[in-house]
Design a protein around this motif. Structure first.
Motif, PDB file in Angstrom:
ATOM      1  N   ALA A 101       0.851  -1.115   0.126  1.00  0.00           N
ATOM      2  CA  ALA A 101       0.098  -0.146  -0.019  1.00  0.00           C
ATOM      3  C   ALA A 101       0.858   1.272  -0.059  1.00  0.00           C
ATOM      4  CB  ALA A 101      -1.145  -0.174   1.246  1.00  0.00           C
ATOM      5  N   LYS A 102       2.160   1.209   0.757  1.00  0.00           N
ATOM      6  CA  LYS A 102       3.066   2.342   0.946  1.00  0.00           C
ATOM      7  C   LYS A 102       3.540   2.559  -0.712  1.00  0.00           C
ATOM      8  CE  LYS A 102       3.895   4.862   3.939  1.00  0.00           C
ATOM      9  NZ  LYS A 102       2.850   5.732   4.763  1.00  0.00           N
ATOM     10  N   LYS A 104       2.103   1.936  -3.350  1.00  0.00           N
ATOM     11  CA  LYS A 104       1.132   2.198  -4.345  1.00  0.00           C
ATOM     12  C   LYS A 104       0.306   3.782  -4.056  1.00  0.00           C
ATOM     13  CE  LYS A 104      -0.594  -2.357  -5.056  1.00  0.00           C
ATOM     14  NZ  LYS A 104      -1.626  -3.464  -4.843  1.00  0.00           N
ATOM     15  N   SER A 105       0.396   4.099  -2.663  1.00  0.00           N
ATOM     16  CA  SER A 105      -0.127   5.306  -2.173  1.00  0.00           C
ATOM     17  C   SER A 105       0.996   6.387  -2.343  1.00  0.00           C
ATOM     18  CB  SER A 105      -0.555   5.103  -0.778  1.00  0.00           C
ATOM     19  OG  SER A 105       0.279   4.960   0.161  1.00  0.00           O
ATOM     20  N   ALA A 108      -0.011  10.218  -2.423  1.00  0.00           N
ATOM     21  CA  ALA A 108      -1.391  10.567  -2.073  1.00  0.00           C
ATOM     22  C   ALA A 108      -1.387  11.426  -0.805  1.00  0.00           C
ATOM     23  CB  ALA A 108      -1.978   9.372  -1.505  1.00  0.00           C
ATOM     24  N   LEU A 109      -2.159  12.357  -0.698  1.00  0.00           N
ATOM     25  CA  LEU A 109      -2.394  13.495   0.101  1.00  0.00           C
ATOM     26  C   LEU A 109      -2.519  12.783   1.602  1.00  0.00           C
ATOM     27  CD1 LEU A 109      -2.613  16.670   0.691  1.00  0.00           C
ATOM     28  CD2 LEU A 109      -5.020  16.195   0.375  1.00  0.00           C
ATOM     29  N   TYR A 110      -3.042  11.713   1.923  1.00  0.00           N
ATOM     30  CA  TYR A 110      -3.394  11.254   3.137  1.00  0.00           C
ATOM     31  C   TYR A 110      -2.400   9.851   3.377  1.00  0.00           C
ATOM     32  CZ  TYR A 110      -6.801  14.749   3.085  1.00  0.00           C
ATOM     33  OH  TYR A 110      -7.448  15.906   3.002  1.00  0.00           O
ATOM     34  N   ALA A 111      -1.520   9.763   2.593  1.00  0.00           N
ATOM     35  CA  ALA A 111      -0.837   8.253   2.875  1.00  0.00           C
ATOM     36  C   ALA A 111      -0.293   8.011   4.158  1.00  0.00           C
ATOM     37  CB  ALA A 111       0.310   8.541   1.507  1.00  0.00           C
ATOM     38  N   THR A 113      -1.504   8.769   6.869  1.00  0.00           N
ATOM     39  CA  THR A 113      -2.259   8.466   8.095  1.00  0.00           C
ATOM     40  C   THR A 113      -2.628   7.103   8.350  1.00  0.00           C
ATOM     41  OG1 THR A 113      -4.294   8.547   6.238  1.00  0.00           O
ATOM     42  CG2 THR A 113      -3.835  10.556   7.288  1.00  0.00           C
ATOM     43  N   TYR A 114      -1.830   6.522   7.728  1.00  0.00           N
ATOM     44  CA  TYR A 114      -1.890   4.643   8.150  1.00  0.00           C
ATOM     45  C   TYR A 114      -0.635   4.445   8.797  1.00  0.00           C
ATOM     46  CZ  TYR A 114      -0.498   3.524   3.479  1.00  0.00           C
ATOM     47  OH  TYR A 114       0.333   3.304   2.235  1.00  0.00           O
TER      48      TYR A 114
ATOM     49  N   LEU B  56      -6.335   0.536   0.164  1.00  0.00           N
ATOM     50  CA  LEU B  56      -5.814   1.577   1.257  1.00  0.00           C
ATOM     51  C   LEU B  56      -5.360   2.558   0.295  1.00  0.00           C
ATOM     52  CD1 LEU B  56      -5.399   1.988   4.107  1.00  0.00           C
ATOM     53  CD2 LEU B  56      -3.530   0.805   4.174  1.00  0.00           C
ATOM     54  N   ALA B  57      -4.275   2.210  -0.609  1.00  0.00           N
ATOM     55  CA  ALA B  57      -3.797   3.271  -1.231  1.00  0.00           C
ATOM     56  C   ALA B  57      -4.566   4.138  -2.100  1.00  0.00           C
ATOM     57  CB  ALA B  57      -2.702   2.504  -2.318  1.00  0.00           C
ATOM     58  N   VAL B  60      -6.758   6.623   0.448  1.00  0.00           N
ATOM     59  CA  VAL B  60      -6.001   7.772   1.194  1.00  0.00           C
ATOM     60  C   VAL B  60      -5.780   9.179   0.148  1.00  0.00           C
ATOM     61  CG1 VAL B  60      -4.671   6.585   2.988  1.00  0.00           C
ATOM     62  CG2 VAL B  60      -3.709   6.552   0.798  1.00  0.00           C
ATOM     63  N   HIS B  61      -6.341   8.990  -1.098  1.00  0.00           N
ATOM     64  CA  HIS B  61      -6.314  10.232  -1.778  1.00  0.00           C
ATOM     65  C   HIS B  61      -7.459  11.032  -1.555  1.00  0.00           C
ATOM     66  CE1 HIS B  61      -2.953   9.096  -4.894  1.00  0.00           C
ATOM     67  NE2 HIS B  61      -3.313   8.115  -4.810  1.00  0.00           N
ATOM     68  N   PHE B  62      -8.515  10.365  -0.726  1.00  0.00           N
ATOM     69  CA  PHE B  62      -9.579  11.180  -0.410  1.00  0.00           C
ATOM     70  C   PHE B  62      -9.731  11.632   0.961  1.00  0.00           C
ATOM     71  CE2 PHE B  62     -10.560   8.563  -3.923  1.00  0.00           C
ATOM     72  CZ  PHE B  62     -11.258   9.537  -4.920  1.00  0.00           C
ATOM     73  N   LEU B  63      -9.044  10.762   1.639  1.00  0.00           N
ATOM     74  CA  LEU B  63      -9.130  11.238   3.356  1.00  0.00           C
ATOM     75  C   LEU B  63      -8.218  10.533   4.149  1.00  0.00           C
ATOM     76  CD1 LEU B  63     -12.603   9.337   4.383  1.00  0.00           C
ATOM     77  CD2 LEU B  63     -10.961   8.334   2.841  1.00  0.00           C
ATOM     78  N   PRO B  64      -8.056  11.127   5.335  1.00  0.00           N
ATOM     79  CA  PRO B  64      -7.237  10.450   6.120  1.00  0.00           C
ATOM     80  C   PRO B  64      -8.057   9.143   6.655  1.00  0.00           C
ATOM     81  CG  PRO B  64      -7.588  12.539   6.938  1.00  0.00           C
ATOM     82  CD  PRO B  64      -8.540  12.345   5.804  1.00  0.00           C
ATOM     83  N   VAL B  65      -7.146   7.916   6.829  1.00  0.00           N
ATOM     84  CA  VAL B  65      -7.876   6.826   7.171  1.00  0.00           C
ATOM     85  C   VAL B  65      -8.854   6.890   8.461  1.00  0.00           C
ATOM     86  CG1 VAL B  65      -6.767   4.851   5.941  1.00  0.00           C
ATOM     87  CG2 VAL B  65      -5.825   5.678   8.182  1.00  0.00           C
TER      88      VAL B  65
END
Lengths: 203, 245
Positions: A101-102, A104-105, A108-111, A113-114, B56-57, B60-65
């Motif tokens: 996921a890391k 792929k994301s 990303a703006l909120y990458a 956050t996980y 998941l990837a 996170v383009h749309f919002l914090p998880v």
């Protein structure tokens, strides 16, 4: 990670396989116990003539009982290993999913956050792996313990043979047969345990 | 993974995630949906374990998880929710809404931290961050405990396996030619749907709803007139084809 290779080689199956092999040890330990009872009866019948055999039969009973207990401990430990290796495997898969996921994301703006969940999964994995190492070490120790007892049994066998040679001819053949069976059972146990340790060491 | 915003209203939006190009070709293609308000979100049928990293990837383009406070599983199938164990690690404070009859089964996927809200057979309404959505009974369509999700503001019905097709990865996410789409959905409905009675009850129920978009978990999304064409078509076919054997 230190035990990654173990996870890849389905360690949980190995632990169960070790446990399954130990049923042969249990059978032999029960044989020793039976022979010890026979020897005790014989000692009681033969009386003063074979009193030196008494401590030997007592030792055989103790050895059989200890071996049975050790096999039970090993089975318990193998089950724990099986469970903890499965948990570690699942933890390792979770970390792999987060890793993917890391990648792929990226961007990303909120990458980020996980990140917490990712680090928690890594921490869990380390914990599971430590548990696995601890359980495996304990399994090795228990197997070693059985093996060293069987080495001691060899010494006892030699002493028993000498003693058997000195008893009255009426009982000699019986005692020799008991010693033979005891020796055979101890040899079989040792060989099974060595096989188990070899399987574990391959990992 | 393709990501398309299906609806953007004053207070919330619908997003579909699908046609993951990295998906193993031997697993069925799935559509995942997200309803997002300003502060919270729900994932509808978040997908199988194989899809977790892509999903998941994508989110996170749309919002914090941690804004994903709810998950919904229309039924128990692995392509719907086998990722649960990983979402459980990612969203420990979230609530999973799923049919009550599948609770003991779904927990096999791993559900230690997430709260399980068992949806009663008659359905339920869920309110979050000022939005209200309805869990509409769709039992035996195809699973014995099954729900659709209706959003009366966006006029979108998430129908789970109803309307689903066995599509190719290159197929459009929307139905472009209804007649051509039938070839993709016919076998799926005749073989996967077990009960004529269940089918009729579900059609009767959803005909009462004002639907502009019908979103299945596989295949293509129906818009406008195609929604009614689909309901008419579903009414006309015989389901439970497995009983012929």
């Amino acid at each position: 990670m230190a035990v990654d290779f173990e996870l890849r080689t389905t360690f949980f199956i190995t632990a169960v396989a070790v446990s399954a092999r130990l049923s042969a040890v249990l059978k032999e330990a029960k044989n020793i116990s039976l022979e010890a009872m026979n020897a005790k009866a014989l000692v009681a019948r033969a009386g003063e003539n074979v009193r030196t055999f008494k401590p030997i039969t007592d030792y055989m009973v103790e050895l059989a009982s200890d071996t049975i207990n050790l096999v039970e401990d090993i089975n318990r430990e193998a089950l724990l290993i099986s469970r903890s290796s499965l948990t570690a495997l699942r933890g390792s898969e979770a970390v792999n999913h987060f890793n993917r996921a890391k990648i792929k994301s990226e961007g990303a703006l909120y990458a980020h956050t996980y990140d917490h969940a990712y680090h928690e999964a890594e921490k869990d994995l380390q914990q599971f792996q430590l548990e696995l190492i601890k359980n495996t070490r304990r399994l090795h120790e228990l197997l070693e313990e059985i093996e060293s007892r069987m080495l001691a049994a060899n010494v006892v066998t030699s002493t028993s043979r000498l003693e058997a040679a000195t008893v009255s001819t009426i009982y000699r053949a019986n005692f020799e047969a008991i010693v033979g069976k005891f020796e055979n059972a101890a040899k079989n146990i040792r060989s099974t345990v060595q096989e188990c340790r070899k399987v574990l060491n391959v990992r | 993974m393709q990501t398309i915003k299906l609806y953007e209203g004053q207070f919330h939006e619908w997003v579909v995630f699908g046609r993951d190009p990295e998906k193993n070709e031997r697993i069925i293609d799935t559509n995942q949906f997200m309803i997002k308000t300003g502060r919270e979100a729900i994932l509808l049928d978040p997908g199988g374990i194989e899809l977790f990293s892509s999903m998941l990837a994508a989110v996170v383009h749309f919002l914090p998880v941690d804004q994903i406070t709810h998950l919904f599983a229309s039924h128990q199938d692995p392509d719907v929710i086998s990722s649960l164990g990983l979402w459980d690690k990612t969203l420990p404070n979230a609530t999973l809404h799923a049919p009550w009859i599948w609770e003991g089964f779904l927990r096999h996927y791993g559900c230690e931290a997430i709260t399980y809200n068992p949806i009663p057979d008659e359905g339920q309404t869920l309110k979050f961050d000022g939005l209200e959505i309805q869990f509409i009974p769709a039992h035996y369509m195809h699973s014995s405990g099954n729900f659709s999700v209706y959003d009366p503001v966006a006029k979108i019905l998430f129908s789970g396996d109803i309307g689903a097709g066995l599509n190719q990865p290159e197929d459009s996410l929307f139905v472009e030619d209804f007649d051509k789409n039938i070839s993709k959905i016919k076998t799926f409905h005749q073989r996967w749907m077990p009960s004529e009675h269940a089918k009729d009850m579900w059609i009767k129920r959803v005909r009462k709803l004002d639907i502009e978009m019908l979103c299945p978990q596989h295949g293509s999304i129906y818009k406008g007139e195609d929604v009614h064409r689909f309901l008419d078509w579903l009414e006309s076919i015989e389901v439970g084809a497995g009983l012929r054997f």
